[in-house]
Design an enzyme around this catalytic site. Structure first.
Site, PDB file in Angstrom:
ATOM      1  N   GLU A   5      36.101  18.073  28.387  1.00  0.00           N
ATOM      2  CA  GLU A   5      35.293  18.535  29.513  1.00  0.00           C
ATOM      3  C   GLU A   5      35.077  20.048  29.476  1.00  0.00           C
ATOM      4  O   GLU A   5      34.126  20.555  30.035  1.00  0.00           O
ATOM      5  CB  GLU A   5      35.982  18.144  30.829  1.00  0.00           C
ATOM      6  CG  GLU A   5      35.182  18.446  32.073  1.00  0.00           C
ATOM      7  CD  GLU A   5      35.879  17.989  33.329  1.00  0.00           C
ATOM      8  OE1 GLU A   5      35.220  17.899  34.370  1.00  0.00           O
ATOM      9  OE2 GLU A   5      37.088  17.713  33.280  1.00  0.00           O
ATOM     10  N   SER A  15      42.857  21.219  40.283  1.00  0.00           N
ATOM     11  CA  SER A  15      43.035  22.398  41.131  1.00  0.00           C
ATOM     12  C   SER A  15      43.731  23.523  40.370  1.00  0.00           C
ATOM     13  O   SER A  15      44.377  23.312  39.337  1.00  0.00           O
ATOM     14  CB  SER A  15      43.859  22.028  42.367  1.00  0.00           C
ATOM     15  OG  SER A  15      45.199  21.741  41.997  1.00  0.00           O
ATOM     16  N   GLN A  29      32.902   9.010  36.826  1.00  0.00           N
ATOM     17  CA  GLN A  29      34.312   9.155  36.476  1.00  0.00           C
ATOM     18  C   GLN A  29      35.202   8.704  37.620  1.00  0.00           C
ATOM     19  O   GLN A  29      35.098   9.224  38.732  1.00  0.00           O
ATOM     20  CB  GLN A  29      34.592  10.631  36.138  1.00  0.00           C
ATOM     21  CG  GLN A  29      36.051  10.952  35.888  1.00  0.00           C
ATOM     22  CD  GLN A  29      36.246  12.385  35.444  1.00  0.00           C
ATOM     23  OE1 GLN A  29      35.992  12.734  34.296  1.00  0.00           O
ATOM     24  NE2 GLN A  29      36.685  13.236  36.350  1.00  0.00           N
ATOM     25  N   GLY A  30      36.086   7.750  37.362  1.00  0.00           N
ATOM     26  CA  GLY A  30      37.015   7.247  38.375  1.00  0.00           C
ATOM     27  C   GLY A  30      38.413   7.793  38.151  1.00  0.00           C
ATOM     28  O   GLY A  30      39.278   7.072  37.614  1.00  0.00           O
ATOM     29  N   TYR A  31      38.648   9.037  38.530  1.00  0.00           N
ATOM     30  CA  TYR A  31      39.954   9.670  38.354  1.00  0.00           C
ATOM     31  C   TYR A  31      40.645   9.908  39.698  1.00  0.00           C
ATOM     32  O   TYR A  31      41.634   9.283  40.034  1.00  0.00           O
ATOM     33  CB  TYR A  31      39.792  11.013  37.618  1.00  0.00           C
ATOM     34  CG  TYR A  31      39.883  10.935  36.113  1.00  0.00           C
ATOM     35  CD1 TYR A  31      39.684   9.747  35.423  1.00  0.00           C
ATOM     36  CD2 TYR A  31      40.130  12.069  35.357  1.00  0.00           C
ATOM     37  CE1 TYR A  31      39.755   9.690  34.043  1.00  0.00           C
ATOM     38  CE2 TYR A  31      40.210  12.020  33.972  1.00  0.00           C
ATOM     39  CZ  TYR A  31      40.015  10.829  33.322  1.00  0.00           C
ATOM     40  OH  TYR A  31      40.089  10.784  31.954  1.00  0.00           O
ATOM     41  N   SER A  32      40.144  10.866  40.481  1.00  0.00           N
ATOM     42  CA  SER A  32      40.825  11.309  41.703  1.00  0.00           C
ATOM     43  C   SER A  32      40.923  10.191  42.735  1.00  0.00           C
ATOM     44  O   SER A  32      40.046   9.332  42.836  1.00  0.00           O
ATOM     45  CB  SER A  32      40.084  12.503  42.315  1.00  0.00           C
ATOM     46  OG  SER A  32      40.125  13.619  41.459  1.00  0.00           O
ATOM     47  N   SER A  41      31.096  11.781  41.401  1.00  0.00           N
ATOM     48  CA  SER A  41      29.697  12.182  41.268  1.00  0.00           C
ATOM     49  C   SER A  41      28.873  11.049  40.667  1.00  0.00           C
ATOM     50  O   SER A  41      29.328  10.344  39.762  1.00  0.00           O
ATOM     51  CB  SER A  41      29.582  13.433  40.384  1.00  0.00           C
ATOM     52  OG  SER A  41      30.293  14.509  40.929  1.00  0.00           O
ATOM     53  N   GLU A  65      46.374  25.022  41.187  1.00  0.00           N
ATOM     54  CA  GLU A  65      47.811  24.786  41.161  1.00  0.00           C
ATOM     55  C   GLU A  65      48.206  23.880  40.001  1.00  0.00           C
ATOM     56  O   GLU A  65      49.206  24.116  39.310  1.00  0.00           O
ATOM     57  CB  GLU A  65      48.265  24.181  42.496  1.00  0.00           C
ATOM     58  CG  GLU A  65      48.175  25.116  43.690  1.00  0.00           C
ATOM     59  CD  GLU A  65      46.759  25.277  44.225  1.00  0.00           C
ATOM     60  OE1 GLU A  65      46.563  26.136  45.102  1.00  0.00           O
ATOM     61  OE2 GLU A  65      45.848  24.542  43.778  1.00  0.00           O
TER      62      GLU A  65
END
Length: 399
Positions: free
Chosen positions: A253, A378, A134-137, A169, A380
């Site tokens: 997810e 997160s 997964q290419g998100y963050s 990951s 938040e």
């Protein structure tokens, strides 16, 4: 939702147990639950073979929407999906290497992809033959997905992807990566984003650098894209629809897989309780109350997951689930160390030697769980989602 098991689910449970007892043998059984969060490096080649074994048995992608065609998996009701997840965890089968493809990408393609995309990618996932990451963050965005800077520029019939992703990951093993990238540089925040499917085998255009964690392992990676190619027909939902698709994926997810996670949590809690009994820590009334509270909260999480499973239109359910399990698991790691007392700082290896230190299972639990309230969105961010989308509070300032 009125969630309950029926007689047919009992028959299905028997079928699942029979298959697992016949196939979960030899090197597969020896892994005994290895490969979960914080230990994805353990037995990877054998676990990939196990993935293909699951695919051959039709156990990958249970209940995928068959209205679009057959992808090599078997039909299953929602309750049967839960049965499979529970029995898999209870059998202590190896941690899945295909989780990201099966539980994140596949439902997203079924919901937002076109038929050509589904026919290309779903059968390979169902056979256990292609792995995904997964290419998100990103380093400067973190959980704020609307702040991603990775760019995808049109180049004829394809896109050229450039930028950096982090906390990825299985990036070193994956065949493909789904990437949230900015295709319209003139737009800000969630506008102008697209969801692209990018092949990882592009030497010189994609570099993967493992990130060593304080637990001593390197499951996460940095991924650098330098003009990596994504085909034009591999944009899910169309150009500019990336935010809608990405949010849909995050909702998937937190589905049936959360019940598998909770069974793993129960096993970890049992280990902590066993440690407390063996060390006499249960005689401490404060620690005893904390152990009971962990047990009660875990049951509440299960009931909440079953209550919301399959429900639609509840914008806050995924965020509530993430807040519940992230904080619970982090507190369990802390409790494990309090049960150990001073012995928590010593390890099974020779710590005086100039060599990488060794950790036991509870020490890895403590160190890895420090990140539970950060990764996957997160605390938040989850609270912001609940405040704005559920409670209707004013949106906070965005930069």
């Amino acid at each position: 939702m009125d969630f309950g098991f029926e007689s047919a689910d009992g028959e299905f449970r028997g079928e699942v147990r029979d298959w697992l007892s016949r196939h979960l043998v030899g090197p597969y059984a020896e892994l005994g639950g290895a490969g979960g969060p914080g230990s994805e490096h353990e037995g990877f080649p054998v676990r990939w073979e196990w993935e293909r074994e699951l695919g051959a048995g039709g156990w990958i992608g249970l209940g995928w929407d068959r209205a679009h065609g057959s992808y090599g998996n078997r039909p299953a009701t929602l309750t049967q999906q839960v049965v499979w997840a529970e029995e898999y965890a209870r059998a202590r089968a190896p941690g899945r290497v295909g989780h990201i493809g099966e539980n994140l990408l596949a439902p997203t393609l079924i919901a937002y992809g076109d038929e050509a995309q589904r026919e290309r990618f779903l059968p390979a996932i169902a056979r256990g033959e292609e792995l995904w990451c997964q290419g998100y963050s990103e380093p400067d965005a973190g959980s704020d997905l609307a702040g991603v800077r990775t760019a995808a520029v049109r180049d004829g019939g394809a896109y050229r992807v450039s930028g950096q992703k982090i906390w990825t990951s299985l990036a070193g093993e994956a065949d493909w990566c789904f990437v949230l990238a900015r295709t319209d540089p003139g737009e800000r925040r969630h506008r102008g984003l697209s969801f692209l499917l990018v092949p990882m085998d592009q030497p010189g255009r994609i570099e993967v650098r493992p990130i060593r964690q304080m637990s001593g392992t390197s499951e996460f990676n940095e991924v650098f894209f330098d003009g990596a190619v994504a085909r034009g027909e591999h944009v899910v939902g169309g150009e500019g629809a990336g935010w809608r698709v990405a949010m849909g994926l995050l909702a998937w997810e937190r589905g049936v897989s959360t019940l598998v996670q909770q069974i793993g949590f129960a096993a970890e809690l049992a280990e902590v309780v066993g440690e407390a009994v063996a060390r006499g820590a249960v005689r401490d009334p404060v620690l005893r109350d904390q152990l009971i509270a962990q047990w009660a909260e875990l049951n509440v999480m299960r009931w909440n997951a079953l209550r919301t499973l399959g429900a639609s239109g509840d914008a806050g359910a995924p965020s509530v689930a993430k807040l519940l399990w992230g904080g619970w698991h982090r507190r369990l790691g802390e409790l494990a160390m309090r049960v150990r007392g001073a012995a928590a700082v010593s390890g099974p290896g020779d710590w005086s030697a100039r060599a990488p230190y060794e950790l036991d299972a509870l020490q890895r639990l403590f160190l890895f769980s420090r990140a539970d309230t950060l990764y996957g969105g997160s605390d938040e961010i989850q609270r912001n989602i609940l405040a704005e989308r559920v409670l209707g509070l004013p949106r906070g300032e965005r930069r």
